[in-house]
Design an enzyme around this catalytic site. Structure first.
Site, short mmCIF file in Angstrom:
data_model
loop_
_atom_site.label_atom_id
_atom_site.label_comp_id
_atom_site.label_asym_id
_atom_site.label_seq_id
_atom_site.Cartn_x
_atom_site.Cartn_y
_atom_site.Cartn_z
N CYS A 113 0.83 -1.21 0.00
CA CYS A 113 0.00 0.00 0.00
C CYS A 113 0.87 1.26 0.00
O CYS A 113 1.62 1.50 -0.94
CB CYS A 113 -0.99 -0.03 1.16
SG CYS A 113 -2.37 1.11 0.91
N HIS A 217 -3.61 -5.10 0.88
CA HIS A 217 -3.13 -5.38 2.24
C HIS A 217 -3.18 -6.89 2.48
O HIS A 217 -4.15 -7.38 3.07
CB HIS A 217 -3.99 -4.64 3.27
CG HIS A 217 -3.64 -3.20 3.42
ND1 HIS A 217 -2.76 -2.73 4.38
CD2 HIS A 217 -4.01 -2.11 2.70
CE1 HIS A 217 -2.63 -1.42 4.26
NE2 HIS A 217 -3.38 -1.03 3.25
N GLU A 219 -1.73 -8.65 4.61
CA GLU A 219 -1.74 -9.01 6.04
C GLU A 219 -3.16 -9.10 6.60
O GLU A 219 -3.39 -9.77 7.60
CB GLU A 219 -0.87 -8.02 6.85
CG GLU A 219 -1.51 -6.67 7.17
CD GLU A 219 -1.59 -5.71 5.98
OE1 GLU A 219 -1.13 -6.08 4.87
OE2 GLU A 219 -2.12 -4.59 6.16
#
Ligand code: MN
Length: 254
Positions: A113, A217, A219
């Site tokens: 990002c 993202h 994660e």
């Protein structure tokens, strides 16, 4: 004698923000969870003096550039768009120095990002400052209401490092950004786009540095049934481990 399993140290960047009346250094926990699950020891690093980048990279095995606030548009020669978030000049300065030092040091680097956008700017690239107004007709890429949901597809160019990591040419991702990479920085190439053309992945074009950036993202998608985002962290940590092992073989007396 039991030999302890090697676990690489991966530095991850953080932001500074006032929370509850005090300045804090902070990072979203899903990043440290993802690195731990993949076998690394996460080391959260505050914004430091640009001159500290080499000292840090001498002591860690990999680098994760995390998400966060918009990069100050003045760093790529533009006036900030009215929608731009308040800049964090200390963080921008530190992370630009850090990613350039990582390139010199050949430290394997994953950027997500803002991290991908920051890396692009550090190598002389530019950003789309506001997708909604500058690229009308694009998807809504700002889906803060759906951090863990796959809201659009991404097509990864075949034959690229990113395609080798994730295998399928098309995948689905979350989308928590209002900015995007525009012109790629020197040494970088665009390797993935959403079907509206918005850049979703970049990487270092030469084989001499493992550097991959994604606009989404991963994660936040660790717990989803699809394997891509876990694969990205697994293969990043594997690259970090391999690079660290080859470095110690070269070290005198090792
Ligand atoms: Mn997106």
């Amino acid at each position: 004698m039991t030999r302890r399993e090697f676990r690489p140290l991966i530095a991850l960047t953080t932001t500074t923000a006032e929370v509850g009346g005090r300045m804090r250094v902070r990072v979203n926990k899903p990043y440290t969870d993802a690195l731990r699950r993949a076998g690394a020891i996460p080391v959260a690093v505050p914004p430091l003096d640009p001159g500290d980048a080499r000292s840090l990279l001498d002591r860690v095995d990999g680098l994760l550039l995390t998400g966060g606030e918009d990069v100050d548009a003045r760093r790529y020669g533009q006036a900030p768009h009215p929608s731009a978030e308040a800049p964090n000049p200390e963080r921008d300065r530190w992370e630009e120095a850090l990613v350039r030092a990582a390139r010199e040091h050949r430290t394997p680097t994953l950027a997500t990002c803002r991290g991908m956008q920051l890396a692009n700017v550090a190598f002389g690239g530019t950003l789309v400052q506001d997708i909604a107004s500058e690229r009308p007709g694009s998807h809504t890429h700002t889906r803060e209401d759906a951090r863990g949901a796959r809201v659009h597809t991404v097509r990864v160019e075949t034959g690229t490092r990113l395609a080798g990591l994730l295998e399928p040419p098309s995948l689905t991702v979350n989308s928590l950004h209002h900015q995007a990479v525009d012109r790629p920085g020197a040494g970088l190439r665009i390797v993935a786009r959403a079907d509206d053309g918005i850049v979703e992945g970049i990487e270092w074009a030469d084989d001499d540095w493992w550097m991959v950036g994604v606009q989404w993202h991963p994660e936040e998608l660790e717990g989803s049934p699809e394997p891509w985002d876990r694969m990205l962290f697994d293969r990043f940590v594997a690259a970090v481990t391999a690079s660290s092992a080859s470095e110690s073989r070269r070290a005198p007396g090792a």
